[in-house]
Write an enzyme that holds these catalytic residues in place. Sequence first.
Site, PDB file in Angstrom:
ATOM      1  N   SER A 145       0.829  -1.201   0.000  1.00  0.00           N
ATOM      2  CA  SER A 145       0.000   0.000   0.000  1.00  0.00           C
ATOM      3  C   SER A 145       0.870   1.260   0.000  1.00  0.00           C
ATOM      4  O   SER A 145       1.683   1.442  -0.887  1.00  0.00           O
ATOM      5  CB  SER A 145      -0.966  -0.049   1.181  1.00  0.00           C
ATOM      6  OG  SER A 145      -2.029   0.848   1.020  1.00  0.00           O
ATOM      7  N   ASP A 270     -10.065  -3.254  -5.939  1.00  0.00           N
ATOM      8  CA  ASP A 270      -9.512  -2.638  -4.725  1.00  0.00           C
ATOM      9  C   ASP A 270     -10.338  -1.411  -4.340  1.00  0.00           C
ATOM     10  O   ASP A 270     -10.427  -0.450  -5.108  1.00  0.00           O
ATOM     11  CB  ASP A 270      -8.059  -2.226  -4.980  1.00  0.00           C
ATOM     12  CG  ASP A 270      -7.318  -1.836  -3.706  1.00  0.00           C
ATOM     13  OD1 ASP A 270      -7.914  -1.145  -2.861  1.00  0.00           O
ATOM     14  OD2 ASP A 270      -6.144  -2.210  -3.584  1.00  0.00           O
ATOM     15  N   HIS A 298      -8.261  -4.894  -1.130  1.00  0.00           N
ATOM     16  CA  HIS A 298      -7.033  -4.187  -0.775  1.00  0.00           C
ATOM     17  C   HIS A 298      -6.210  -5.049   0.167  1.00  0.00           C
ATOM     18  O   HIS A 298      -6.584  -5.278   1.319  1.00  0.00           O
ATOM     19  CB  HIS A 298      -7.347  -2.844  -0.118  1.00  0.00           C
ATOM     20  CG  HIS A 298      -6.129  -1.991   0.083  1.00  0.00           C
ATOM     21  ND1 HIS A 298      -5.467  -1.385  -0.967  1.00  0.00           N
ATOM     22  CD2 HIS A 298      -5.439  -1.661   1.206  1.00  0.00           C
ATOM     23  CE1 HIS A 298      -4.438  -0.705  -0.510  1.00  0.00           C
ATOM     24  NE2 HIS A 298      -4.388  -0.861   0.813  1.00  0.00           N
TER      25      HIS A 298
END
Length: 326
Positions: A145, A270, A298
């Site tokens: 991320s 996502d 995600h």
Amino acid sequence: MLCVFYSSNFKPAWWLKNPHGQTMFAKLLQGKASAVEFNETLELPDGDFTELSWTESPEQAPEKPIVVILHGLEGSQNSHYAKGMLKAIKSSGYIGVLMHFRGCGSQPNRQARSYHSGDIRDITYFTRELVQRYPTASLALIGFSLGGNVAVQYLAQQPDNPYKAACIICAPLDLASCSKKINRGASKIYQKYLLGMLKNSTLKKHQLQPIANICPLKVKSINTMWQFDDYVTAPLNGFINAEDYYQQVSGIKVLAEIKQPCLIIHAQDDPFLDHEKIIATPPLPNNITFEISQYGGHVGFIAGNNPFKPSFWLETRVPEYLTKHL
């Protein structure tokens, strides 16, 4: 030759195709056991510090490759994806080490500045330390991320870096579009969760050491990621505003400058990322493998037929890729 976009071989669990299920259940289903053997405080040149979590000491196994992990926004060694990947790295015969971004470890950092999506100061210094301490060890880098965007910026800005390979997972490579995406529909759930942690961290640090030009009441009134980045992240880190911050540090613009083998993993569903913006990249060199899956959420990617024994695909795919280069 140029990179092409590949379809991932990830197949979601039949009982968990929903992107929000993939995203939320990954945290719930991951075991509580940790692979971390010891923690270390690394003092930084500017007087601040970062915390490192190791699966074992390289001094005891100098022949083993070292895999560095960068976590996501407000993450830590206790984040589900970090725990799972550290265990997978250890099981693969490597040494794993997670570098906490400033203030994300067991205690707040010392300075007003903490970390952001394009801050490569600490990974640059830590990498130099690794090379100096363990000159014979092969190195690899994983970024989740926000940590994925940081990894991209580091690899692009430091082309002579020592990493043999890298994996970038669910990274917000186009920050402006991601800031808008997380403020729409069901994604607002995640925005509220992340903002709660960011605001709490900022207010806690402000209590310990007042931060110039930060008003606690103003922080408490923030409702969107864009507002937080505009009022806190940007000015504290030398950017004009949120727009300037997003423009300068989005990794999508520098992907082509990465020189080593790099696997980028992205899920179309996502809920944090704008799919079309993330894959609208310039031509990429063939050292970059860009894998796109239809499902995954995600940092979820939960597979398996038995709901009571889920499998975490990333923990197989990432070590498999790194092994080719380590």
